[in-house]
Design an enzyme around this catalytic site. Structure first.
Site, PDB file in Angstrom:
ATOM      1  N   THR A 167       0.834  -1.199   0.000  1.00 31.95           N
ATOM      2  CA  THR A 167       0.000   0.000   0.000  1.00 31.95           C
ATOM      3  C   THR A 167       0.873   1.255   0.000  1.00 31.95           C
ATOM      4  O   THR A 167       1.967   1.235   0.557  1.00 31.95           O
ATOM      5  CB  THR A 167      -0.840  -0.052   1.297  1.00 31.95           C
ATOM      6  OG1 THR A 167      -1.744  -1.127   1.173  1.00 31.95           O
ATOM      7  CG2 THR A 167      -1.585   1.225   1.575  1.00 31.95           C
ATOM      8  N   ARG A 195     -14.664  -6.756  -0.605  1.00 35.50           N
ATOM      9  CA  ARG A 195     -14.036  -6.459   0.700  1.00 35.50           C
ATOM     10  C   ARG A 195     -13.496  -5.019   0.697  1.00 35.50           C
ATOM     11  O   ARG A 195     -12.833  -4.582  -0.233  1.00 35.50           O
ATOM     12  CB  ARG A 195     -12.892  -7.438   0.943  1.00 35.50           C
ATOM     13  CG  ARG A 195     -12.105  -7.188   2.251  1.00 35.50           C
ATOM     14  CD  ARG A 195     -10.820  -6.406   2.019  1.00 35.50           C
ATOM     15  NE  ARG A 195      -9.958  -6.385   3.189  1.00 35.50           N
ATOM     16  CZ  ARG A 195      -8.844  -5.677   3.269  1.00 35.50           C
ATOM     17  NH1 ARG A 195      -8.451  -4.915   2.269  1.00 35.50           N
ATOM     18  NH2 ARG A 195      -8.112  -5.700   4.352  1.00 35.50           N
ATOM     19  N   GLY A 197     -11.159  -2.481   2.968  1.00 38.34           N
ATOM     20  CA  GLY A 197     -10.196  -2.493   4.065  1.00 38.34           C
ATOM     21  C   GLY A 197     -10.189  -1.190   4.832  1.00 38.34           C
ATOM     22  O   GLY A 197     -11.130  -0.394   4.772  1.00 38.34           O
ATOM     23  N   ASP A 198      -9.111  -0.959   5.542  1.00 33.37           N
ATOM     24  CA  ASP A 198      -8.972   0.248   6.363  1.00 33.37           C
ATOM     25  C   ASP A 198      -8.739   1.499   5.522  1.00 33.37           C
ATOM     26  O   ASP A 198      -9.109   2.609   5.911  1.00 33.37           O
ATOM     27  CB  ASP A 198      -7.774   0.093   7.313  1.00 33.37           C
ATOM     28  CG  ASP A 198      -6.479  -0.115   6.531  1.00 33.37           C
ATOM     29  OD1 ASP A 198      -6.420  -1.072   5.728  1.00 33.37           O
ATOM     30  OD2 ASP A 198      -5.543   0.691   6.693  1.00 33.37           O
ATOM     31  N   THR A 218      -0.614   1.769   7.062  1.00 37.01           N
ATOM     32  CA  THR A 218      -0.558   0.559   6.244  1.00 37.01           C
ATOM     33  C   THR A 218      -0.420  -0.653   7.159  1.00 37.01           C
ATOM     34  O   THR A 218       0.124  -0.538   8.255  1.00 37.01           O
ATOM     35  CB  THR A 218       0.614   0.613   5.229  1.00 37.01           C
ATOM     36  OG1 THR A 218       0.809  -0.684   4.658  1.00 37.01           O
ATOM     37  CG2 THR A 218       1.916   1.044   5.876  1.00 37.01           C
ATOM     38  N   GLY A 219      -0.910  -1.792   6.687  1.00 32.46           N
ATOM     39  CA  GLY A 219      -0.853  -3.010   7.497  1.00 32.46           C
ATOM     40  C   GLY A 219      -2.114  -3.811   7.277  1.00 32.46           C
ATOM     41  O   GLY A 219      -2.888  -3.527   6.352  1.00 32.46           O
ATOM     42  N   HIS A 220      -2.359  -4.784   8.116  1.00 31.08           N
ATOM     43  CA  HIS A 220      -3.533  -5.641   7.966  1.00 31.08           C
ATOM     44  C   HIS A 220      -4.796  -4.831   8.269  1.00 31.08           C
ATOM     45  O   HIS A 220      -5.044  -4.417   9.395  1.00 31.08           O
ATOM     46  CB  HIS A 220      -3.400  -6.840   8.914  1.00 31.08           C
ATOM     47  CG  HIS A 220      -4.531  -7.792   8.817  1.00 31.08           C
ATOM     48  ND1 HIS A 220      -5.225  -8.231   9.899  1.00 31.08           N
ATOM     49  CD2 HIS A 220      -5.113  -8.373   7.735  1.00 31.08           C
ATOM     50  CE1 HIS A 220      -6.185  -9.056   9.500  1.00 31.08           C
ATOM     51  NE2 HIS A 220      -6.122  -9.155   8.194  1.00 31.08           N
ATOM     52  N   GLY A 221      -5.590  -4.598   7.223  1.00 32.74           N
ATOM     53  CA  GLY A 221      -6.701  -3.651   7.317  1.00 32.74           C
ATOM     54  C   GLY A 221      -7.699  -3.953   8.418  1.00 32.74           C
ATOM     55  O   GLY A 221      -8.144  -3.045   9.129  1.00 32.74           O
TER      56      GLY A 221
END
Ligand code: ASP
Length: 306
Positions: A167, A195, A197-198, A218-221
């Site tokens: 991202t 889906r 995400g964040d 950024t990272g696992h949403g």
């Protein structure tokens, strides 16, 4: 006011042989955004330009180069936020636009809504005269190869998030002391169709407020959303913490509370900045006072003239 821009190219795990290339795009984007700021451009112009450059770069998971959903298709999320007014614009699960970040800005400037999704976002793009690009032209061999591995985003989020650069996002302060943020992503490999995400969610993938500062995450949403990471960092700054301390505290909380890893770039309105991550790596670059800082691994801060 000393202008500053900080750019990231995603949190995750980048193989050693690809480390060098991960710096290139973020450095270029930081340089371009800094020249906008230096010549009096707005923080909003600077962050959108930086992110659009990274969307055009097939190395990153945004725009061209986006990862593929479970059906092997590209669906992208993007967000901009203006610290002067708290105005924001976002698109989610949007298809066939080269620069979702520019479309997100149009949502902010031309509609009374904050977020348009899927077909509605594409319809809006057509109304605005944004050219439609063939989906095939956005898909790289690398993205297709990763999709074929059939990775499961629930059991292996870090692997789905990266393997290449991730991202992209940027935060900036302009000569007038205004702050802005922009974030854009293709999401997670093998995500379900639809889906979100964040990234396009205000307070999760980004937040900007002239009174406090700006963040791009950024990272696992799904874990970022549980702790509203970007707003949580600004909350800590409101309590008197520096951008670095606030990022450290919020990322530690996300790890402890919901076992999530990620990374952030942060500025405060005085131009104090931070690039901080709990993942193994995050490519980042910052430009201020004619110096370019950049790094990928923990503890790195290389410097060269802008
Ligand atoms: N936050 C993004 C998402 O979950 C992925 C990433 O930052 O790598 O969609």
């Amino acid at each position: 006011m000393l202008p500053v821009v900080v750019v990231h190219g995603g949190a995750g795990h980048i193989p050693k042989d690809r480390a060098e290339i991960s710096y290139v795009g973020v450095k270029e984007a930081a340089r371009a955004a800094y020249s906008i700021l230096r010549s009096g451009g707005s923080a909003m112009d600077a962050v959108v330009e930086a992110v659009a450059m990274l969307e055009n770069n097939p190395v990153y998971n945004a725009g061209r180069g986006s990862v593929l959903n479970v059906k092997g298709e590209v669906e992208m999320d993007a967000l901009v936020m203006d610290g002067r007014t708290l105005a924001s614009g976002a698109v989610s699960a949007v298809r066939r636009v080269a620069n979702p970040i520019r479309l997100a800005r149009l949502v902010m400037e031309k509609t009374s809504h904050l977020c348009l999704t899927a077909e509605g976002a594409s319809q809006f793009a057509r109304t605005m005269g944004v050219p439609e690009v063939p989906e095939e032209s956005m898909i790289t061999d690398y993205a297709r190869m990763r999709w074929k591995k059939n990775l499961d985003p629930d059991t292996n989020p870090m692997e789905c998030q990266t393997g290449k650069m991730g991202t992209v996002g940027a935060v900036a302060v302009d000569l007038e002391g205004n702050v802005a943020c922009a974030t854009s992503t293709g999401g997670m490999t093998n995500k379900m169709e639809g889906r979100v995400g964040d990234t396009p969610c205000v307070g999760c993938g980004g937040y900007a407020d002239n009174h406090i500062g700006a963040v791009s995450s950024t990272g696992h949403g799904e874990t970022i959303m549980k702790v509203t990471l970007s707003r949580l960092i600004l909350f800590h700054m409101e309590q008197g913490k520096s951008p670095e301390e606030a990022s450290d505290e919020a990322l530690a909380y996300m790890k402890e509370r919901v076992h999530g890893l990620g990374g952030v770039v942060v500025v405060d309105p005085k131009g104090v900045w931070s690039a901080h991550f709990s993942s193994l790596q995050m490519s980042w670059a910052a430009a201020q006072q004619e110096q370019l800082h950049y790094g990928l691994y923990h503890g790195e801060d290389f410097t060269e003239p802008v």
